[in-house]
Design an enzyme around this catalytic site. Sequence first.
Site, short mmCIF file in Angstrom:
data_model
loop_
_atom_site.label_atom_id
_atom_site.label_comp_id
_atom_site.label_asym_id
_atom_site.label_seq_id
_atom_site.Cartn_x
_atom_site.Cartn_y
_atom_site.Cartn_z
N GLY A 8 0.86 -1.19 0.00
CA GLY A 8 0.00 0.00 0.00
C GLY A 8 0.89 1.23 0.00
O GLY A 8 1.69 1.42 0.92
N ARG A 151 -1.54 9.01 21.25
CA ARG A 151 -2.59 10.05 21.25
C ARG A 151 -2.94 10.44 22.68
O ARG A 151 -3.08 11.63 23.00
CB ARG A 151 -3.84 9.53 20.54
CG ARG A 151 -3.67 9.50 19.03
CD ARG A 151 -4.91 8.97 18.32
NE ARG A 151 -4.76 9.16 16.88
CZ ARG A 151 -5.35 8.41 15.96
NH1 ARG A 151 -6.12 7.41 16.32
NH2 ARG A 151 -5.16 8.66 14.68
N HIS A 175 -9.00 -1.33 19.51
CA HIS A 175 -8.93 0.02 18.96
C HIS A 175 -10.35 0.59 19.02
O HIS A 175 -11.29 -0.12 18.70
CB HIS A 175 -8.47 -0.13 17.50
CG HIS A 175 -7.83 1.05 16.91
ND1 HIS A 175 -7.07 1.94 17.60
CD2 HIS A 175 -7.82 1.47 15.63
CE1 HIS A 175 -6.62 2.86 16.77
NE2 HIS A 175 -7.06 2.60 15.57
N1 APR Z 1 -2.71 -4.33 -2.99
C1 APR Z 1 -1.88 -3.30 -2.78
N2 APR Z 1 -2.33 -2.05 -2.53
C2 APR Z 1 -3.65 -1.85 -2.50
C3 APR Z 1 -4.57 -2.90 -2.72
C4 APR Z 1 -4.05 -4.18 -2.97
N3 APR Z 1 -4.84 -5.23 -3.17
N4 APR Z 1 -5.82 -2.38 -2.63
C5 APR Z 1 -5.68 -1.06 -2.36
N5 APR Z 1 -4.38 -0.74 -2.29
C6 APR Z 1 -3.76 0.56 -2.06
C7 APR Z 1 -4.49 1.70 -2.75
O1 APR Z 1 -4.18 1.75 -4.12
C8 APR Z 1 -3.91 2.90 -1.96
O2 APR Z 1 -2.75 3.44 -2.59
O3 APR Z 1 -3.81 0.89 -0.68
C9 APR Z 1 -3.56 2.30 -0.60
C10 APR Z 1 -4.36 2.89 0.54
O4 APR Z 1 -3.95 4.19 0.68
P1 APR Z 1 -4.89 5.38 1.20
O5 APR Z 1 -6.19 5.33 0.45
O6 APR Z 1 -4.10 6.63 1.20
O7 APR Z 1 -5.25 4.93 2.71
P2 APR Z 1 -4.34 5.11 4.01
O8 APR Z 1 -4.67 6.41 4.67
O9 APR Z 1 -2.94 4.84 3.63
O10 APR Z 1 -4.91 3.96 4.96
C11 APR Z 1 -4.67 2.60 4.69
O11 APR Z 1 -4.74 2.04 7.02
O12 APR Z 1 -5.43 3.26 8.89
C12 APR Z 1 -5.77 2.29 7.96
O13 APR Z 1 -8.15 2.55 7.81
C13 APR Z 1 -6.95 2.73 7.13
O14 APR Z 1 -7.35 0.61 6.22
C14 APR Z 1 -6.80 1.86 5.93
C15 APR Z 1 -5.28 1.73 5.77
#
Ligand code: APR
Length: 311
Positions: A8, A151, A175
């Site tokens: 991610g 926090r 959480h």
């Molecule tokens: N494989 C790899 N990456 C993926 C996949 C996958 N199958 N599905 C989604 N992604 C990527 C998306 O393309 C995106 O770039 O995961 C990323 C998520 O990034 P954001 O939308 O910016 O979310 P973020 O704030 O990073 O949070 C991610 O952490 O705190 C938790 O609730 C939040 O579950 C969420 C996670």
Amino acid sequence: MSKVTVVGAGKYGSTTTQRIAEWDIVDEVVMTDIVEGLPQGLALDMNQSRPVLGYRTLVTGTNDYADTAESDVVVITAGLPRKPGMSRMDLLGVNAGIVTSVVEEIVRYSPNAVIIVVTNPLDQMTTLAADVSGFPRNRVLGQAGMLDSARFAHFISEAADHDVLDITAVTLGSHGETMVPVPSLCKVGDQPLLDALGEDTVAELVDRTRKGGGEIVAYLKTGSAYYAPSAAAASMVKAIVEDSGSQMPVCAWMEGEYGIDGVYLGVLARLGRNGVEEIVTVPLTTDEVDGLREAAVAVKEKVADLEDLDI
Ligand code: APR
């Protein structure tokens, strides 16, 4: 010689990657995402900051899991973040599918890795990752307690007008609603928290900590918090790759500690090469132990929802 993968390349994943790289504690951080170009572009940008900041860790951006092979630690941030008005439970279905597919790739390419899950809803996603991986449960853990404790420490520091680095704050349990603050272990300098701030103020700060993620989501409107969350996740990675034995609150598999068995729950643990090296049980008040047991029951109920999903 360590290799870390962050799955991610969104806000949480990219800031976690950046923190680990800037600490210069591993040889390589691989950042992967389904979006083509995103991890590659961010990695190139981060690598160009190395001469300025003076670190050597190489960041590799990729869409191919083959590049993640033989990672020592994998952090899973892939998933949808919570949107305003959306509960963690709403995220369950979509993120369960994502985490399942990610874990299958990790098992294939990094069968000896420690997996740290941060994707919400955290307790279910950590349990799911452990089930799908088939790894020993000490090698699958979740990040929540460090963030909640941080926090809480920040709020205590503000309320007490006291140096944030001289605050001891501990939250256990789950959480969110079933977070279990542990006032008996919290201090402002050398002073017990309840003596320093009084019960009413502590109760207000506990409430604000429980809703800490939501407060930030309400400001941002799109996306959720990532600076403090990535600091917490990166610290867990550091403890594991350095095999430091550092003690921190993490979401770990319970095997009878505090009379709780067979569930992932936020407790204090020592982290090292094998992930959770030891769960550290500390003296708690009767109310605090009851809170932990209630959190365990709540998590077990939530985990049961996973069985209704068609993944
Ligand atoms: N494989 C790899 N990456 C993926 C996949 C996958 N199958 N599905 C989604 N992604 C990527 C998306 O393309 C995106 O770039 O995961 C990323 C998520 O990034 P954001 O939308 O910016 O979310 P973020 O704030 O990073 O949070 C991610 O952490 O705190 C938790 O609730 C939040 O579950 C969420 C996670």
